[in-house]
Design a protein around this motif. Sequence first.
Motif, short mmCIF file in Angstrom:
data_model
loop_
_atom_site.label_atom_id
_atom_site.label_comp_id
_atom_site.label_asym_id
_atom_site.label_seq_id
_atom_site.Cartn_x
_atom_site.Cartn_y
_atom_site.Cartn_z
N ASP A 27 4.99 18.51 -40.91
CA ASP A 27 6.37 18.29 -41.33
C ASP A 27 7.20 17.62 -40.23
O ASP A 27 8.06 16.79 -40.52
CB ASP A 27 7.01 19.65 -41.69
CG ASP A 27 6.30 20.30 -42.86
OD1 ASP A 27 6.40 19.76 -43.97
OD2 ASP A 27 5.63 21.34 -42.64
N TYR A 28 6.94 18.00 -38.98
CA TYR A 28 7.69 17.45 -37.86
C TYR A 28 6.77 17.20 -36.67
O TYR A 28 5.76 17.88 -36.51
CB TYR A 28 8.81 18.40 -37.42
CG TYR A 28 9.77 18.78 -38.51
CD1 TYR A 28 10.75 17.89 -38.96
CD2 TYR A 28 9.70 20.04 -39.11
CE1 TYR A 28 11.64 18.24 -39.98
CE2 TYR A 28 10.59 20.41 -40.12
CZ TYR A 28 11.54 19.51 -40.54
OH TYR A 28 12.41 19.85 -41.54
N LYS A 48 7.53 9.69 -39.78
CA LYS A 48 7.69 11.13 -39.53
C LYS A 48 8.94 11.36 -38.69
O LYS A 48 9.29 10.55 -37.83
CB LYS A 48 6.46 11.64 -38.77
CG LYS A 48 6.29 13.14 -38.76
CD LYS A 48 5.96 13.68 -40.15
CE LYS A 48 4.73 13.04 -40.75
NZ LYS A 48 4.37 13.66 -42.06
N LEU A 68 11.25 26.97 -37.18
CA LEU A 68 10.60 26.10 -38.17
C LEU A 68 9.22 26.62 -38.55
O LEU A 68 8.84 26.64 -39.73
CB LEU A 68 10.49 24.67 -37.63
CG LEU A 68 11.80 23.89 -37.51
CD1 LEU A 68 11.59 22.58 -36.76
CD2 LEU A 68 12.38 23.60 -38.90
N GLU A 71 9.41 29.53 -40.77
CA GLU A 71 9.82 29.13 -42.12
C GLU A 71 8.66 28.55 -42.91
O GLU A 71 8.81 28.20 -44.08
CB GLU A 71 10.94 28.09 -42.04
CG GLU A 71 12.28 28.65 -41.57
CD GLU A 71 13.31 27.55 -41.34
OE1 GLU A 71 12.99 26.37 -41.68
OE2 GLU A 71 14.40 27.84 -40.83
N LYS A 73 6.80 25.79 -41.78
CA LYS A 73 6.60 24.37 -41.50
C LYS A 73 5.41 24.18 -40.55
O LYS A 73 5.10 25.06 -39.72
CB LYS A 73 7.85 23.76 -40.86
CG LYS A 73 9.11 23.91 -41.70
CD LYS A 73 9.01 23.17 -43.02
CE LYS A 73 10.33 23.25 -43.79
NZ LYS A 73 10.22 22.60 -45.13
N ASN A 74 4.76 23.04 -40.65
CA ASN A 74 3.69 22.66 -39.73
C ASN A 74 4.24 21.65 -38.73
O ASN A 74 4.93 20.69 -39.11
CB ASN A 74 2.51 22.06 -40.48
CG ASN A 74 1.79 23.09 -41.32
OD1 ASN A 74 1.58 24.21 -40.90
ND2 ASN A 74 1.45 22.71 -42.55
N ILE A 75 3.91 21.86 -37.45
CA ILE A 75 4.47 21.03 -36.38
C ILE A 75 3.36 20.52 -35.48
O ILE A 75 2.42 21.25 -35.15
CB ILE A 75 5.49 21.84 -35.54
CG1 ILE A 75 6.74 22.11 -36.39
CG2 ILE A 75 5.85 21.13 -34.24
CD1 ILE A 75 7.75 23.01 -35.72
#
Length: 242
Positions: A27-28, A48, A68, A71, A73-75
Motif C-alpha cells: 500500500d505504501y 506508489k 498503518l 490498520e 496496510k502492507n508497507i
Amino acid sequence: MLYIVATPIGNLEDITLRAIRILKEVDYVFAEDTRVTKKLLNHLEIEKTIYRYDEHSKQYQIDTIMNLLEEGKNIALVTDAGTPCISDPGYEVVDEALKRDIKVVPIPGVSAMTAAASVAGVSMRRFVFEGFLPKKKGRQTLLKSFQDEKRTIMFFESPHRIIKTLKDIEEFIGEREIVLVREITKIYEEIIRGTTRELISQYENKTFKGEFVVIIKGNEIEEKKEKVNKYAKDIGDEEEEE
C-alpha cells in the motif's frame, strides 16, 4: 506486513523479481530519499505513494508506520541503495514491529558489503563489519582496537576521506593488505588491491567518486598464534583423556 526490500546499488538490472512484485503490491513505500526511490519506481513503471523515512524523520514516522500496519496496510521499507538496516535507517522500525507481533519479511537482494566481499579475494569465513567509521570522536580508539584483530575487517568510506583513512590505518593498525572496492555494479566499478603504503603512494593525489568498501586483511600473526594455542590445547585434552 512490513517488507524490508533490498534495491539496486547501481545497476538497475539487479532488482529481483520478488522485489518488483512486492513494490507493486504494497500500500505504501517508506524510503530514505523519496526522490531516489521515485526514479527507481518510475523505471519499474510502478505508481506508489512514497513517504520519507530517514534519520531526521524516523522519530515520528515509526508511529505512522505502526498505525498503518495495525490498520492492515502492507508497507515496504527501502533505502537509497542496497539492503535497509545495514548502515542505513531502519532497524528501529523493525524492532518496534517485532515488539508488536507484526510480521516482518525480508526481501533479499543487493548489499554493497556482500558484493565487495565476494570479489575481494580475501577470506570471509570470519569478518567484522563496522559500517562507517567515526569521523572524529572514537575513530583513533576503534582503529587501534583492530591491531590484533584476526578476522577480516570491513567498513564503508566516502571518496573524499579515503586517503586520510588509509593513512590512519597505517598509523594506528600498521602495514596491512587492503582491498578497496568502489562503484560496485556501475560503469566505473573498480577493485584496488595493495598494501597500505602502496595504495597511499599510488592514489594520494587522485580524486575519486563513489563510496568505497574498505577490506583489511586480518592480523595473520595473531591468527597463527591462535591456531597454535588451539592445537596445543587439543593435544593436551587428548593426553588427559588417555
